[in-house]
Design an enzyme around this catalytic site. Structure first.
Site, PDB file in Angstrom:
ATOM      1  N   THR A   1       0.753  -1.242   0.000  1.00 27.78           N
ATOM      2  CA  THR A   1       0.000   0.000   0.000  1.00 27.78           C
ATOM      3  C   THR A   1       0.788   1.300   0.000  1.00 27.78           C
ATOM      4  O   THR A   1       1.097   1.790  -1.060  1.00 27.78           O
ATOM      5  CB  THR A   1      -1.034  -0.021   1.129  1.00 27.78           C
ATOM      6  OG1 THR A   1      -0.373  -0.317   2.340  1.00 27.78           O
ATOM      7  CG2 THR A   1      -2.084  -1.069   0.891  1.00 27.78           C
TER       8      THR A   1
ATOM      9  N   ALA B   1      -2.314   5.568   7.955  1.00 30.22           N
ATOM     10  CA  ALA B   1      -2.716   4.310   8.601  1.00 30.22           C
ATOM     11  C   ALA B   1      -3.993   4.488   9.423  1.00 30.22           C
ATOM     12  O   ALA B   1      -4.789   3.550   9.532  1.00 30.22           O
ATOM     13  CB  ALA B   1      -1.588   3.791   9.487  1.00 30.22           C
TER      14      ALA B   1
ATOM     15  N   CYS C   1      -6.741   4.919   6.103  1.00 29.85           N
ATOM     16  CA  CYS C   1      -6.821   3.955   4.997  1.00 29.85           C
ATOM     17  C   CYS C   1      -6.804   2.515   5.525  1.00 29.85           C
ATOM     18  O   CYS C   1      -5.867   2.123   6.220  1.00 29.85           O
ATOM     19  CB  CYS C   1      -5.644   4.176   4.040  1.00 29.85           C
ATOM     20  SG  CYS C   1      -5.602   2.996   2.674  1.00 29.85           S
TER      21      CYS C   1
ATOM     22  N   THR D   1      -3.629   0.345   4.780  1.00 30.33           N
ATOM     23  CA  THR D   1      -2.354   0.812   5.325  1.00 30.33           C
ATOM     24  C   THR D   1      -2.359   0.535   6.824  1.00 30.33           C
ATOM     25  O   THR D   1      -3.313   0.881   7.506  1.00 30.33           O
ATOM     26  CB  THR D   1      -2.192   2.332   5.082  1.00 30.33           C
ATOM     27  OG1 THR D   1      -2.290   2.597   3.688  1.00 30.33           O
ATOM     28  CG2 THR D   1      -0.857   2.836   5.606  1.00 30.33           C
TER      29      THR D   1
END
Length: 181
Positions: free
Chosen positions: A9, A166, A169, A172
């Protein structure tokens, strides 16, 4: 990408106050539903530790591009821009390479470049760039930090930008690896 493709990612890179840093998360996802690995290392040192490279996209495709880029770096004595342009030319001209689903960020102390999935080489205007599913989040956070928290180091900016991605998403994670030059 197909449901059986392993992909990775978010990668973020920044140059700030004479230092360079690249961060990547550790998540590898199978299709859209299954996390296959949480501790993948998507940022690597190349060419005697003088170049950083990170990938987003299909893992197998990214490793192919890593190998080809590293070969170009050796061939052109560590000249980042020349190696990236030569890789992009090969990528555009090779039918098999054009099918690869990956992007690379490559950087040294003097430059940051994205080698796109279509074989383009792009240099960001503001010494920071991000790719992957969380790339827009990391890029937004990084720009805010660079403009409003310039006291942070490049390493801190890279880590915090990835941390924001993070948090937003789902592709992530917060197992963040940061490499610096």
């Amino acid at each position: 990408m197909s449901n059986t493709t392993l992909h990775a990612t978010t990668i973020y890179a920044v140059r700030h106050n004479g230092k360079a840093a690249m961060a990547g998360d550790g998540q590898v996802t199978l299709g859209q539903q299954v996390i296959m690995k949480q501790t993948a290392r998507k940022v690597r040192r190349l060419y005697e530790g003088k170049v950083l490279a990170g990938f987003a996209g299909s893992v197998a495709d990214a490793f192919t591009l890593f190998e080809k880029f590293e070969t170009k770096l050796q061939q052109f004595s560590g000249n980042l821009e020349r190696a990236a342009v030569e890789l992009a030319q090969e990528w555009r001209g090779d039918k098999q390479l054009r099918q690869l689903e990956a992007m690379l960020i490559v950087m040294d102390k003097d430059a940051i470049l994205v080698v796109s999935g279509t074989g383009e080489v792009i240099a960001p205007d503001d010494d920071l760039i991000a790719i992957g599913s969380g790339g827009n989040y990391a890029l937004s956070a990084g720009r805010a930090l660079k403009h409003h928290a310039s006291h942070l180091s490049a390493e801190e900016m890279a880590y915090e930008s990835l941390k924001v991605a993070a948090d937003i998403c789902v592709f992530t994670n917060d197992n963040i690896v940061v490499e610096t030059l």
